[in-house]
Enzyme design. Structure first.
Site, PDB file in Angstrom:
ATOM      1  N   ALA A 124     -28.422  12.273  66.090  1.00 16.06           N
ATOM      2  CA  ALA A 124     -28.087  13.207  67.174  1.00 16.06           C
ATOM      3  C   ALA A 124     -28.025  12.450  68.489  1.00 16.06           C
ATOM      4  O   ALA A 124     -28.721  11.447  68.679  1.00 16.06           O
ATOM      5  CB  ALA A 124     -29.141  14.296  67.247  1.00 16.06           C
TER       6      ALA A 124
ATOM      7  N   GLY B  41     -29.562  11.923  61.935  1.00 22.03           N
ATOM      8  CA  GLY B  41     -28.462  12.788  61.496  1.00 22.03           C
ATOM      9  C   GLY B  41     -27.349  12.021  60.805  1.00 22.03           C
ATOM     10  O   GLY B  41     -26.615  12.583  59.982  1.00 22.03           O
TER      11      GLY B  41
ATOM     12  N   GLU C 134     -28.442  11.828  57.410  1.00 24.89           N
ATOM     13  CA  GLU C 134     -28.311  13.172  56.818  1.00 24.89           C
ATOM     14  C   GLU C 134     -26.859  13.453  56.409  1.00 24.89           C
ATOM     15  O   GLU C 134     -26.613  14.043  55.356  1.00 24.89           O
ATOM     16  CB  GLU C 134     -28.817  14.230  57.800  1.00 24.89           C
ATOM     17  CG  GLU C 134     -30.330  14.126  57.967  1.00 24.89           C
ATOM     18  CD  GLU C 134     -30.894  15.153  58.922  1.00 24.89           C
ATOM     19  OE1 GLU C 134     -30.461  15.150  60.097  1.00 24.89           O
ATOM     20  OE2 GLU C 134     -31.734  15.954  58.509  1.00 24.89           O
TER      21      GLU C 134
ATOM     22  N   GLU D  18     -36.744  10.451  63.407  1.00 23.53           N
ATOM     23  CA  GLU D  18     -37.054  11.745  64.016  1.00 23.53           C
ATOM     24  C   GLU D  18     -38.515  11.988  64.360  1.00 23.53           C
ATOM     25  O   GLU D  18     -38.824  12.506  65.440  1.00 23.53           O
ATOM     26  CB  GLU D  18     -36.570  12.905  63.127  1.00 23.53           C
ATOM     27  CG  GLU D  18     -35.075  13.166  63.226  1.00 23.53           C
ATOM     28  CD  GLU D  18     -34.256  12.368  62.235  1.00 23.53           C
ATOM     29  OE1 GLU D  18     -34.764  11.337  61.736  1.00 23.53           O
ATOM     30  OE2 GLU D  18     -33.109  12.758  61.966  1.00 23.53           O
TER      31      GLU D  18
HETATM   32  N1  COA Z   1     -28.378   9.202  71.269  1.00 21.72           N
HETATM   33  C1  COA Z   1     -27.719   8.859  72.388  1.00 21.72           C
HETATM   34  N2  COA Z   1     -27.317   7.620  72.660  1.00 21.72           N
HETATM   35  C2  COA Z   1     -27.575   6.665  71.723  1.00 21.72           C
HETATM   36  C3  COA Z   1     -28.256   6.947  70.541  1.00 21.72           C
HETATM   37  C4  COA Z   1     -28.659   8.293  70.319  1.00 21.72           C
HETATM   38  N3  COA Z   1     -29.249   8.682  69.170  1.00 21.72           N
HETATM   39  N4  COA Z   1     -28.366   5.816  69.821  1.00 21.72           N
HETATM   40  C5  COA Z   1     -27.761   4.856  70.533  1.00 21.72           C
HETATM   41  N5  COA Z   1     -27.293   5.357  71.694  1.00 21.72           N
HETATM   42  C6  COA Z   1     -26.580   4.662  72.763  1.00 21.72           C
HETATM   43  C7  COA Z   1     -27.537   3.855  73.603  1.00 21.72           C
HETATM   44  O1  COA Z   1     -28.142   4.683  74.570  1.00 21.72           O
HETATM   45  C8  COA Z   1     -26.589   2.835  74.221  1.00 21.72           C
HETATM   46  O2  COA Z   1     -25.842   3.448  75.236  1.00 21.72           O
HETATM   47  P1  COA Z   1     -25.672   2.685  76.656  1.00 21.72           P
HETATM   48  O3  COA Z   1     -24.878   1.447  76.285  1.00 21.72           O
HETATM   49  O4  COA Z   1     -24.898   3.661  77.472  1.00 21.72           O
HETATM   50  O5  COA Z   1     -27.048   2.411  77.140  1.00 21.72           O
HETATM   51  C9  COA Z   1     -25.609   2.566  73.074  1.00 21.72           C
HETATM   52  O6  COA Z   1     -25.708   3.684  72.200  1.00 21.72           O
HETATM   53  C10 COA Z   1     -25.941   1.320  72.293  1.00 21.72           C
HETATM   54  O7  COA Z   1     -27.293   1.405  71.866  1.00 21.72           O
HETATM   55  P2  COA Z   1     -28.383   0.242  72.131  1.00 21.72           P
HETATM   56  O8  COA Z   1     -29.735   0.866  72.070  1.00 21.72           O
HETATM   57  O9  COA Z   1     -28.018  -0.509  73.371  1.00 21.72           O
HETATM   58  O10 COA Z   1     -28.107  -0.703  70.892  1.00 21.72           O
HETATM   59  P3  COA Z   1     -29.175  -1.441  69.959  1.00 21.72           P
HETATM   60  O11 COA Z   1     -28.383  -2.202  68.954  1.00 21.72           O
HETATM   61  O12 COA Z   1     -30.167  -2.168  70.782  1.00 21.72           O
HETATM   62  O13 COA Z   1     -29.962  -0.272  69.212  1.00 21.72           O
HETATM   63  C11 COA Z   1     -30.226   1.749  67.954  1.00 21.72           C
HETATM   64  C12 COA Z   1     -29.269   0.664  68.427  1.00 21.72           C
HETATM   65  C13 COA Z   1     -29.357   2.793  67.226  1.00 21.72           C
HETATM   66  C14 COA Z   1     -31.260   1.185  66.974  1.00 21.72           C
HETATM   67  C15 COA Z   1     -30.981   2.370  69.150  1.00 21.72           C
HETATM   68  O14 COA Z   1     -30.041   2.719  70.137  1.00 21.72           O
HETATM   69  C16 COA Z   1     -31.763   3.585  68.785  1.00 21.72           C
HETATM   70  O15 COA Z   1     -32.873   3.481  68.299  1.00 21.72           O
HETATM   71  N6  COA Z   1     -31.180   4.784  68.997  1.00 21.72           N
HETATM   72  C17 COA Z   1     -31.858   6.024  68.738  1.00 21.72           C
HETATM   73  C18 COA Z   1     -31.674   6.423  67.293  1.00 21.72           C
HETATM   74  C19 COA Z   1     -32.365   7.725  66.989  1.00 21.72           C
HETATM   75  O16 COA Z   1     -33.525   7.931  67.303  1.00 21.72           O
HETATM   76  N7  COA Z   1     -31.632   8.664  66.311  1.00 21.72           N
HETATM   77  C20 COA Z   1     -32.173   9.922  65.858  1.00 21.72           C
HETATM   78  C21 COA Z   1     -31.987  10.995  66.885  1.00 21.72           C
HETATM   79  S1  COA Z   1     -32.726  12.515  66.302  1.00 21.72           S
END
Ligand code: COA
Length: 271
Positions: free
Chosen positions: A77, A122, A125, A145
């Site tokens: 999400a 998600g 999922e 989550e």
């Molecule tokens: N929601 C919104 N934005 C997200 C996102 C999420 N779930 N996951 C990644 N992004 C965005 C980041 O904010 C970043 O945006 P920006 O460049 O404008 O700052 C971009 O995607 C790239 O992510 P970044 O964190 O810089 O890359 P990374 O390789 O270091 O890490 C992830 C990637 C996916 C591991 C990390 O972003 C993360 O942990 N995201 C959250 C995942 C999550 O918790 N999902 C479940 C939600 S219920």
């Protein structure tokens, strides 16, 4: 079948979803590569409509879900859309949420998730809601989550347990541990693994290999496997036998046998 008479209404392709139909395969791409193809309101709204359209489209026999770019299938999400806490009654009555979770269950055609990079929350999922998963070697799977104070609430806790068993499912859900692609293959979370650069091509070949088979046989075989999940063995056998008796009366089953005898390629019509 019912589909010919219907007008197929796909949501507009472009924006957060790209939709393409070719060679009996509908490719639906989550198209927000700048934010890891995260699920926003537009996707939540349009994806169920796209799935329903593809399921009724006679020009589609297999559906493939993809993520744009090379870094992620989908990182879950869009956390930026998380707002103030909802009252429980609001959450329970949220039709969009229920619609979203149920949409995959209603699809009769096989769905394949083609997964590269992050497949989290998600995103996992969605992958689990598909029938088949093919992954690139750079794929990573996990449920973040509980770290965000919620749980995988779009079918995640239920589907992961059915795919992996209780022990590993609880480990993933409670600890947020990530699985790499090799491990995902070893534990059966995905059934095929390919080099990242080959994912688009190999997932297309995979989808077309299923789309080339008699479509009713494919759909009813899926129904037999999924419909039998919760049934005692004797009832599952009965379901299988009922579905088989439908298939032995189809034109396509006769065509398959004729083509074999005549040493030619069969032409299937889906009836
Ligand atoms: N929601 C919104 N934005 C997200 C996102 C999420 N779930 N996951 C990644 N992004 C965005 C980041 O904010 C970043 O945006 P920006 O460049 O404008 O700052 C971009 O995607 C790239 O992510 P970044 O964190 O810089 O890359 P990374 O390789 O270091 O890490 C992830 C990637 C996916 C591991 C990390 O972003 C993360 O942990 N995201 C959250 C995942 C999550 O918790 N999902 C479940 C939600 S219920």
């Amino acid at each position: 079948m019912h589909a010919e008479a219907q007008t197929i209404q796909y949501p507009a392709s472009g924006g957060a979803l790209l939709i393409e139909v070719a060679e009996y395969v509908c490719s639906i791409t989550l198209n927000r590569p700048e934010s890891m193809n995260t699920i926003n309101e537009e996707i939540r709204h349009a994806l169920p409509i796209a799935l329903r359209a593809a399921d009724s489209d006679p020009a589609v026999r297999v559906i493939v879900l993809r993520g744009a770019g090379d870094r992620a299938f989908c990182a879950g999400a869009d956390i930026r859309e998380f707002r103030a806490p909802q009252a429980p009654v609001q959450y329970r009555q949220n039709k969009v949420h229920q619609h979203w979770v149920a949409a995959f269950e209603a699809v009769r055609k096989p769905m394949i998730a083609a997964i590269q990079g992050y497949c989290l929350g998600g995103g996992l999922e969605i992958a689990l809601a598909c029938d088949l998963r093919i992954a690139a070697r750079n794929a990573q799977f996990g449920f973040p989550e509980t770290g965000l104070g919620i749980l995988p609430g779009a079918g995640g806790t239920q589907r992961i347990t059915r795919v992996l068993g209780m022990s590993l499912a609880l480990d993933l859900v409670l600890s947020g541990r990530r699985l790499d692609a090799e491990t995902a293959l070893a534990v059966g979370l995905v059934s095929r693994l390919v080099d990242a650069g080959d994912l688009a091509e190999q997932s297309r070949v995979f989808a077309e290999s299923i789309a080339a088979r008699p479509p009713l046989a494919v759909q009813l075989a899926k129904e037999a496997v999924l419909g039998g999940r919760e049934l005692p063995l004797a009832e599952g056998m009965r379901l299988e036998s009922d579905l088989q008796s439908l298939l032995v009366n189809t034109e396509d089953s006769v065509e398959a046998a004729n083509a074999f005898r005549e040493k030619r390629k069969p032409v299937f019509k889906g009836r």
